[in-house]
Scaffold this motif. Structure first.
Motif, PDB file in Angstrom:
ATOM      1  N   UNK A   1       0.661   4.604 -11.401  1.00 25.38           N
ATOM      2  CA  UNK A   1       1.471   3.494 -10.879  1.00 25.38           C
ATOM      3  C   UNK A   1       2.531   3.086 -11.903  1.00 25.38           C
ATOM      4  N   UNK A   2       3.788   2.928 -11.437  1.00 26.15           N
ATOM      5  CA  UNK A   2       4.818   2.314 -12.272  1.00 26.15           C
ATOM      6  C   UNK A   2       4.999   0.893 -11.765  1.00 26.15           C
ATOM      7  N   UNK A   3       4.420  -0.049 -12.489  1.00 20.92           N
ATOM      8  CA  UNK A   3       4.317  -1.427 -12.000  1.00 20.92           C
ATOM      9  C   UNK A   3       5.678  -2.070 -11.764  1.00 20.92           C
ATOM     10  N   UNK A   4       6.636  -1.785 -12.652  1.00 19.92           N
ATOM     11  CA  UNK A   4       7.935  -2.448 -12.522  1.00 19.92           C
ATOM     12  C   UNK A   4       8.643  -2.024 -11.241  1.00 19.92           C
TER      13      UNK A   4
ATOM     14  N   UNK B   1       6.319  -1.210 -18.561  1.00 20.26           N
ATOM     15  CA  UNK B   1       7.277  -0.244 -19.100  1.00 20.26           C
ATOM     16  C   UNK B   1       8.511  -0.155 -18.194  1.00 20.26           C
ATOM     17  N   UNK B   2       9.712  -0.105 -18.829  1.00 16.53           N
ATOM     18  CA  UNK B   2      10.950  -0.046 -18.042  1.00 16.53           C
ATOM     19  C   UNK B   2      11.026   1.266 -17.266  1.00 16.53           C
ATOM     20  N   UNK B   3      10.687   2.346 -17.956  1.00 19.41           N
ATOM     21  CA  UNK B   3      10.814   3.664 -17.320  1.00 19.41           C
ATOM     22  C   UNK B   3       9.427   4.203 -16.938  1.00 19.41           C
ATOM     23  N   UNK B   4       9.395   4.904 -15.823  1.00 18.84           N
ATOM     24  CA  UNK B   4       8.131   5.515 -15.394  1.00 18.84           C
ATOM     25  C   UNK B   4       7.851   6.751 -16.236  1.00 18.84           C
TER      26      UNK B   4
ATOM     27  N   UNK C   1       0.832  -1.198   0.000  1.00 16.96           N
ATOM     28  CA  UNK C   1       0.000   0.000   0.000  1.00 16.96           C
ATOM     29  C   UNK C   1       0.873   1.258   0.000  1.00 16.96           C
ATOM     30  N   UNK C   2       1.915   1.265   0.831  1.00 17.45           N
ATOM     31  CA  UNK C   2       2.763   2.460   0.917  1.00 17.45           C
ATOM     32  C   UNK C   2       3.542   2.698  -0.366  1.00 17.45           C
ATOM     33  N   UNK C   3       4.040   1.621  -0.967  1.00 15.65           N
ATOM     34  CA  UNK C   3       4.795   1.767  -2.221  1.00 15.65           C
ATOM     35  C   UNK C   3       3.871   2.189  -3.361  1.00 15.65           C
ATOM     36  N   UNK C   4       2.656   1.682  -3.351  1.00 19.33           N
ATOM     37  CA  UNK C   4       1.671   2.057  -4.359  1.00 19.33           C
ATOM     38  C   UNK C   4       1.406   3.565  -4.285  1.00 19.33           C
ATOM     39  N   UNK C   5       1.145   4.045  -3.076  1.00 22.55           N
ATOM     40  CA  UNK C   5       0.857   5.476  -2.893  1.00 22.55           C
ATOM     41  C   UNK C   5       2.066   6.317  -3.282  1.00 22.55           C
ATOM     42  N   UNK C   6       3.265   5.834  -2.941  1.00 19.44           N
ATOM     43  CA  UNK C   6       4.501   6.560  -3.279  1.00 19.44           C
ATOM     44  C   UNK C   6       4.625   6.722  -4.798  1.00 19.44           C
ATOM     45  N   UNK C   7       4.298   5.653  -5.533  1.00 21.59           N
ATOM     46  CA  UNK C   7       4.388   5.707  -6.993  1.00 21.59           C
ATOM     47  C   UNK C   7       3.383   6.709  -7.560  1.00 21.59           C
ATOM     48  N   UNK C   8       2.173   6.685  -7.038  1.00 19.98           N
ATOM     49  CA  UNK C   8       1.144   7.632  -7.502  1.00 19.98           C
ATOM     50  C   UNK C   8       1.597   9.059  -7.214  1.00 19.98           C
ATOM     51  N   UNK C   9       2.155   9.257  -6.041  1.00 19.29           N
ATOM     52  CA  UNK C   9       2.603  10.607  -5.663  1.00 19.29           C
ATOM     53  C   UNK C   9       3.739  11.078  -6.571  1.00 19.29           C
ATOM     54  N   UNK C  10       4.662  10.196  -6.891  1.00 20.12           N
ATOM     55  CA  UNK C  10       5.837  10.589  -7.672  1.00 20.12           C
ATOM     56  C   UNK C  10       5.549  10.769  -9.157  1.00 20.12           C
ATOM     57  N   UNK C  11       4.645   9.950  -9.688  1.00 19.94           N
ATOM     58  CA  UNK C  11       4.441   9.951 -11.145  1.00 19.94           C
ATOM     59  C   UNK C  11       3.015  10.299 -11.568  1.00 19.94           C
ATOM     60  N   UNK C  12       2.084  10.325 -10.607  1.00 18.90           N
ATOM     61  CA  UNK C  12       0.689  10.549 -10.966  1.00 18.90           C
ATOM     62  C   UNK C  12       0.020   9.276 -11.437  1.00 18.90           C
TER      63      UNK C  12
END
Ligand code: SF4
Ligand code: SF4
Length: 192
Positions: free
Chosen positions: A127-130, A160-163, A114-125
């Motif tokens: 989810x970066x699945x990789x 995708x390799x890159x976010x 959950x925390x990593x998911x939210x972090x990804x949304x916050x950083x990129x808008x």
């Protein structure tokens, strides 16, 4: 430690806080079980959403040690099935916030996800699945589970390799800071 602070004991303060945080009328639930019958994760948990409601109604602190509150995926099925317009998913979410604050998290992997998911949304808008997959592998040290599925997906470009950031990321992040209240509230209440 007082009796009301022990796990499994009855705590009226917990009941009140769950009702406030979730915005649900806990007493409206009459245990019909329709929510649990439709919940996609309940068969794999310690109990289903109707039991979440029962423990919440009682203010029973064993709810804070439940796996169910961490594995609810907020799909809303329970709410759409409930004849009384109760939303057990919101009660799961409220209980998870309290469990985190009180350090009674029963499923640390689910919390990390959950925390990593939210972090990804916050950083990129988005989810970066990789990145999320790599972070979870490193946290669990279970590097080869799902590899038969992950490698083909990677080769097919499903991961995708890159976010890639969304357009208007800066504006999104301002909204995120304003409206994502969980962290701020927990901090204010003395939690982690
Ligand atoms: S919102 Fe949570 S509790 Fe409700 S059906 Fe979905 S997973 Fe189950
Ligand atoms: S469907 Fe509604 S009334 Fe029935 S057990 Fe679930 S929350 Fe309670």
């Amino acid at each position: 430690m007082g009796a009301t602070e022990q796990i499994g004991s009855i705590d009226k303060g917990l009941k009140k806080e769950l009702a406030e945080l979730s915005g649900q009328k806990l007493e409206s639930c009459y245990m019909c079980g329709k929510c649990t019958a439709g919940c996609p994760v309940a068969p794999y948990q310690d109990f289903g959403p109707h039991m979440v409601m029962r423990l919440a109604q009682l203010g029973n602190r064993s709810l804070l040690k439940s796996k169910m509150i961490w594995n609810c995926v907020s799909c809303g099925t329970c709410y759409t099935r409930c004849p009384n317009s109760v939303d057990p998913g919101r009660v799961c979410s409220a209980a998870a916030r309290i469990a985190k604050r009180e350090d009674t998290v029963a499923d640390k992997a689910a919390l990390a996800l959950r925390e990593k998911f939210v972090e990804s949304i916050k950083n990129h808008g988005r989810l970066h699945e990789l990145t999320l997959a790599v972070q979870m592998k490193m946290a669990s040290h279970d590097y080869f589970a799902d590899i038969d599925m992950g490698v083909p997906m990677l080769l097919q470009g499903k991961f995708p390799i890159f976010a890639h950031n969304i357009e208007g990321l800066h504006d999104f992040q301002k909204l995120f800071e304003k409206h994502y209240v969980e962290k701020k509230d927990d901090h204010k209440e003395g939690g982690k």
